[in-house]
Design a protein around this motif. Sequence first.
Motif, PDB file in Angstrom:
ATOM      1  N   THR A 139       0.834  -1.210   0.000  1.00  0.00           N
ATOM      2  CA  THR A 139       0.000   0.000   0.000  1.00  0.00           C
ATOM      3  C   THR A 139       0.866   1.257   0.000  1.00  0.00           C
ATOM      4  N   GLY A 140       1.940   1.231   0.829  1.00  0.00           N
ATOM      5  CA  GLY A 140       2.835   2.395   0.878  1.00  0.00           C
ATOM      6  C   GLY A 140       3.520   2.641  -0.452  1.00  0.00           C
ATOM      7  N   VAL A 141       3.969   1.541  -1.092  1.00  0.00           N
ATOM      8  CA  VAL A 141       4.619   1.677  -2.397  1.00  0.00           C
ATOM      9  C   VAL A 141       3.653   2.272  -3.422  1.00  0.00           C
ATOM     10  N   ALA A 142       2.397   1.807  -3.379  1.00  0.00           N
ATOM     11  CA  ALA A 142       1.398   2.327  -4.323  1.00  0.00           C
ATOM     12  C   ALA A 142       1.155   3.818  -4.089  1.00  0.00           C
ATOM     13  N   ILE A 143       1.096   4.204  -2.802  1.00  0.00           N
ATOM     14  CA  ILE A 143       0.863   5.627  -2.498  1.00  0.00           C
ATOM     15  C   ILE A 143       2.041   6.483  -2.979  1.00  0.00           C
ATOM     16  N   LEU A 144       3.284   6.000  -2.720  1.00  0.00           N
ATOM     17  CA  LEU A 144       4.461   6.752  -3.163  1.00  0.00           C
ATOM     18  C   LEU A 144       4.513   6.845  -4.689  1.00  0.00           C
ATOM     19  N   SER A 145       4.140   5.764  -5.366  1.00  0.00           N
ATOM     20  CA  SER A 145       4.115   5.798  -6.834  1.00  0.00           C
ATOM     21  C   SER A 145       3.090   6.806  -7.336  1.00  0.00           C
ATOM     22  N   LYS A 146       1.959   6.873  -6.635  1.00  0.00           N
ATOM     23  CA  LYS A 146       0.929   7.836  -7.026  1.00  0.00           C
ATOM     24  C   LYS A 146       1.417   9.270  -6.853  1.00  0.00           C
ATOM     25  N   TYR A 147       2.108   9.510  -5.705  1.00  0.00           N
ATOM     26  CA  TYR A 147       2.671  10.848  -5.497  1.00  0.00           C
ATOM     27  C   TYR A 147       3.714  11.190  -6.553  1.00  0.00           C
ATOM     28  N   ALA A 148       4.536  10.216  -6.930  1.00  0.00           N
ATOM     29  CA  ALA A 148       5.555  10.460  -7.965  1.00  0.00           C
ATOM     30  C   ALA A 148       4.891  10.805  -9.294  1.00  0.00           C
ATOM     31  N   ASP A 149       3.818  10.071  -9.620  1.00  0.00           N
ATOM     32  CA  ASP A 149       3.114  10.376 -10.878  1.00  0.00           C
ATOM     33  C   ASP A 149       2.515  11.781 -10.839  1.00  0.00           C
ATOM     34  N   GLN A 150       1.935  12.139  -9.687  1.00  0.00           N
ATOM     35  CA  GLN A 150       1.367  13.486  -9.566  1.00  0.00           C
ATOM     36  C   GLN A 150       2.447  14.555  -9.701  1.00  0.00           C
ATOM     37  N   ARG A 151       3.622  14.288  -9.111  1.00  0.00           N
ATOM     38  CA  ARG A 151       4.696  15.270  -9.217  1.00  0.00           C
ATOM     39  C   ARG A 151       5.137  15.444 -10.666  1.00  0.00           C
ATOM     40  N   ASP A 152       5.249  14.311 -11.381  1.00  0.00           N
ATOM     41  CA  ASP A 152       5.638  14.402 -12.800  1.00  0.00           C
ATOM     42  C   ASP A 152       4.601  15.186 -13.595  1.00  0.00           C
ATOM     43  N   ARG A 153       3.315  14.925 -13.309  1.00  0.00           N
ATOM     44  CA  ARG A 153       2.275  15.658 -14.033  1.00  0.00           C
ATOM     45  C   ARG A 153       2.330  17.163 -13.703  1.00  0.00           C
ATOM     46  N   LEU A 154       2.613  17.476 -12.418  1.00  0.00           N
ATOM     47  CA  LEU A 154       2.718  18.896 -12.043  1.00  0.00           C
ATOM     48  C   LEU A 154       3.892  19.573 -12.749  1.00  0.00           C
ATOM     49  N   LYS A 155       5.025  18.832 -12.843  1.00  0.00           N
ATOM     50  CA  LYS A 155       6.166  19.413 -13.542  1.00  0.00           C
ATOM     51  C   LYS A 155       5.846  19.678 -15.017  1.00  0.00           C
TER      52      LYS A 155
END
Length: 230
Positions: free
Chosen positions: A161-177
């Motif tokens: 679950t933690g890995v999935a959440i971190l991956s989601k945050y990474a994807d959001q950061r890439d989209r924000l960039k």
Amino acid sequence: MAAAMEGGGGGGGTLSEIYQSARRVLIRTREALERLERLEFASPAMDSPELSLSIKRDIAQIQAHCVEMDRLWRSIASKPQRDLWKRKVELVAEEGDSLKESLDKYVQRNQKKMTEAKERAELFGRAKGDSALVLRIFDDEAQALQSARNSSMMLDEAYSTGVAILSKYADQRDRLKRAQRKALDVLNTVGLSNSVLKLIERRHRVDKWVAYTGMAVTLIVVYAFWRWTH
């Protein structure tokens, strides 16, 4: 001599009568002791407390006869006759002592067998108790192992679950960039002011710290859960 052999001097009979009675008791006692020993070594072994008590009484009677005969032979006037009866009485006393020794050994063997049987029974009882204890320990160990397996599964799920959440945050950061770069390109194209650009950069930094904070909180939660399960 005749008086000593025929009269007991107020005792229980003449020397000859007491001697004959002692011999009869000796024969009876020897036969009874042989029966008792046959019972001991029979299969299965048997005990006869009544027979043992009867033998003990007969041996006591022999000893009493010997005491009486010892008193009587001393009053014989003729030395050859006195020496003869002395030897006869000594033989009866020795045979009586031998029978008593045999009975004592039988009693000791019997008591030893009873003690060993009691110890075996106690040992068997302790063995049964130890077996129950071992089974209980195995049950406790099995329960602990199952609990450890359950905790490991829960930890794996929490980690996933933690890995999935971190991956989601990474994807959001890439989209924000990517969105920021597009916005900057558009703003540069339309020539917006520097203050608008600074506002966008500040918003970007805030979003970045929010993402970092979320990742840190997730890691802390996962580590705390792992410590709690172990």
